[in-house]
Each structure stands twice: as C-alpha cells, then as structure tokens.
Design an enzyme around this catalytic site. Structure first.
Site, short mmCIF file in Angstrom:
data_model
loop_
_atom_site.label_atom_id
_atom_site.label_comp_id
_atom_site.label_asym_id
_atom_site.label_seq_id
_atom_site.Cartn_x
_atom_site.Cartn_y
_atom_site.Cartn_z
N CYS A 181 -10.05 -5.41 0.72
CA CYS A 181 -11.20 -4.51 0.84
C CYS A 181 -12.11 -4.65 -0.38
O CYS A 181 -11.75 -5.26 -1.39
CB CYS A 181 -10.72 -3.06 1.01
N CYS A 185 -10.72 -3.48 -3.77
CA CYS A 185 -9.72 -4.41 -4.32
C CYS A 185 -10.39 -5.67 -4.84
O CYS A 185 -9.97 -6.23 -5.86
CB CYS A 185 -8.68 -4.75 -3.26
N CYS A 203 -4.25 0.74 -2.25
CA CYS A 203 -4.06 -0.53 -1.53
C CYS A 203 -2.98 -1.38 -2.20
O CYS A 203 -2.72 -1.26 -3.41
CB CYS A 203 -5.35 -1.33 -1.53
N ASN A 262 0.84 -1.20 0.00
CA ASN A 262 0.00 0.00 0.00
C ASN A 262 0.87 1.25 0.00
O ASN A 262 1.92 1.29 0.64
CB ASN A 262 -1.02 -0.02 1.15
N GLU A 292 0.45 5.25 0.62
CA GLU A 292 -0.47 6.27 1.13
C GLU A 292 -0.07 7.67 0.66
O GLU A 292 1.02 7.87 0.10
CB GLU A 292 -0.54 6.16 2.65
N GLU A 322 -3.13 -4.56 -2.92
CA GLU A 322 -3.66 -5.50 -3.92
C GLU A 322 -3.76 -4.83 -5.28
O GLU A 322 -3.42 -5.40 -6.32
CB GLU A 322 -5.06 -5.98 -3.51
N1 THU Z 1 -5.26 -1.46 2.61
C1 THU Z 1 -4.75 -2.30 1.67
O1 THU Z 1 -3.62 -2.12 1.20
N2 THU Z 1 -5.52 -3.33 1.27
C2 THU Z 1 -6.78 -3.59 1.71
O2 THU Z 1 -7.43 -4.47 1.21
C3 THU Z 1 -7.31 -2.81 2.82
C4 THU Z 1 -6.56 -1.61 3.20
C5 THU Z 1 -4.45 -0.32 3.03
C6 THU Z 1 -4.99 1.02 2.57
C7 THU Z 1 -4.42 1.94 3.62
O3 THU Z 1 -3.11 2.31 3.21
C8 THU Z 1 -4.31 1.08 4.86
O4 THU Z 1 -4.38 -0.27 4.42
C9 THU Z 1 -5.41 1.33 5.89
O5 THU Z 1 -6.66 1.27 5.32
#
Ligand code: THU
Length: 160
Positions: free
Chosen positions: A112, A115, A73, A62, A64, A75
């Site tokens: 999530c 994704c 994310c 991920n 940010e 994925e």
């Molecule tokens: N995140 C992911 O990388 N994948 C997911 O399926 C759920 C959330 C990340 C996004 C963000 O950077 C952090 O986790 C918190 O939500």
C-alpha cells in the site's frame, strides 16, 4: 508548460518456481509469516520477509486492531522490526505475499502507499535499492528492482 512522463519497469515471473532459489526461500518465509497474520476484521492476510546484508531474515505479518487504524501492515511490521533490531544493516531484498480468507488471491498484491513511503525511508537512509517481490497466494510474482519504481515523486527528508 511541459509534460513530464514517468515510467517504471517491473519484471513479471509466471510463478514462484520461476524465481531464483534465494528468492523462493525468502518468499517461503513471507508465506509462513502470512499464515501468522492477525486479521480477524479484514480476513486479508499479508506476510513480508526481508533479507539483510548480515544474512539475517526478518519477517512480519499484518496485525489488526478493533480500533481499525491502530493496526499495522505486514510490510511496516517487518521493516520497523528490521530497523529496530539491526539499525546498521542494509536491507537487500523483500518478499511480500497476500491471501484473502474469503477468495483465492491469484494476482500480485503490491504494498500500500503508506508502506511504500516507509520502505522509501530505509532505501534513502541506506543509499542502496531494496529489491521487492510481491505476489498473491499463488500465480504471478512481480519484481521491482527498487522502491523508486513503485513510488515515483517520493516525499523525502532533504526538503525538511
Ligand atoms: N495490508 C498489509 O498488510 N499490507 C498492505 O500493503 C496492504 C494492506 C493489510 C492491512 C489490513 O490488515 C489488511 O491488509 C486489509 O487492508
């Protein structure tokens, strides 16, 4: 009126050591990717690794952003990279791992909703299920034989 029941079957492994060897290796790549996550805001690191039918493994974490919705994310970082780099290859297996910087993540963390929708696109495009394995930082690993188990009633392009 009739009721429609939707059921999914998943497999649960007690730990990473119970997984087949190739999946342990794929999960190790996801763990390495997770350690490279850029997650200064949520402090929640996620790693993804995808095995393709050309034997390449593509990984991502991920990423940010100070403008929160601009982040992505793990994925989708990985799957879009795989789609961009190897547009004619099929994605066979995906390993996911997540770890909070604040507490021990000892339960499996599924992808999530956004994704899941992104993974669905590629599963439909390639007409071949993608096996998905997901875990926390330690503990149980969940296996789904296909994205369909995680996203019933998927929205797909045939209706457009
Ligand atoms: N995140 C992911 O990388 N994948 C997911 O399926 C759920 C959330 C990340 C996004 C963000 O950077 C952090 O986790 C918190 O939500």
């Amino acid at each position: 009126m009739k009721e429609v029941k939707i059921e999914s079957t998943l497999q649960v492994f007690d730990s990473i050591t119970e997984l087949p060897e190739d999946i342990q290796e794929l999960m190790s790549v996801a763990i390495e990717a997770r350690e490279k996550a850029y997650a200064p805001y949520s402090k929640f690191n996620v790693g993804a690794a995808i095995l393709l039918d050309n034997n390449e493994v593509v990984s991502g974490s991920n990423q940010e952003n100070a403008s929160y919705p601009s982040g992505l994310c793990a994925e989708r970082t990985a799957i879009y990279y795989a789609g961009a780099k190897y547009p004619n290859s099929k994605m066979l297996k995906m390993a996911l791992t997540a770890s909070s910087q604040n507490q021990l993540t000892d339960k499996p963390i599924p992808p999530c909703g956004a994704c899941r929708q992104a993974i669905a696109e590629y599963e439909i495009k390639q007409n071949l299920p993608i096996e998905i394995y997901f875990m926390g930082a330690k503990g149980k690993v969940v296996k789904s034989e296909s994205l369909v188990n995680l996203l019933p009633l998927v929205f797909e392009s045939s209706v457009l």
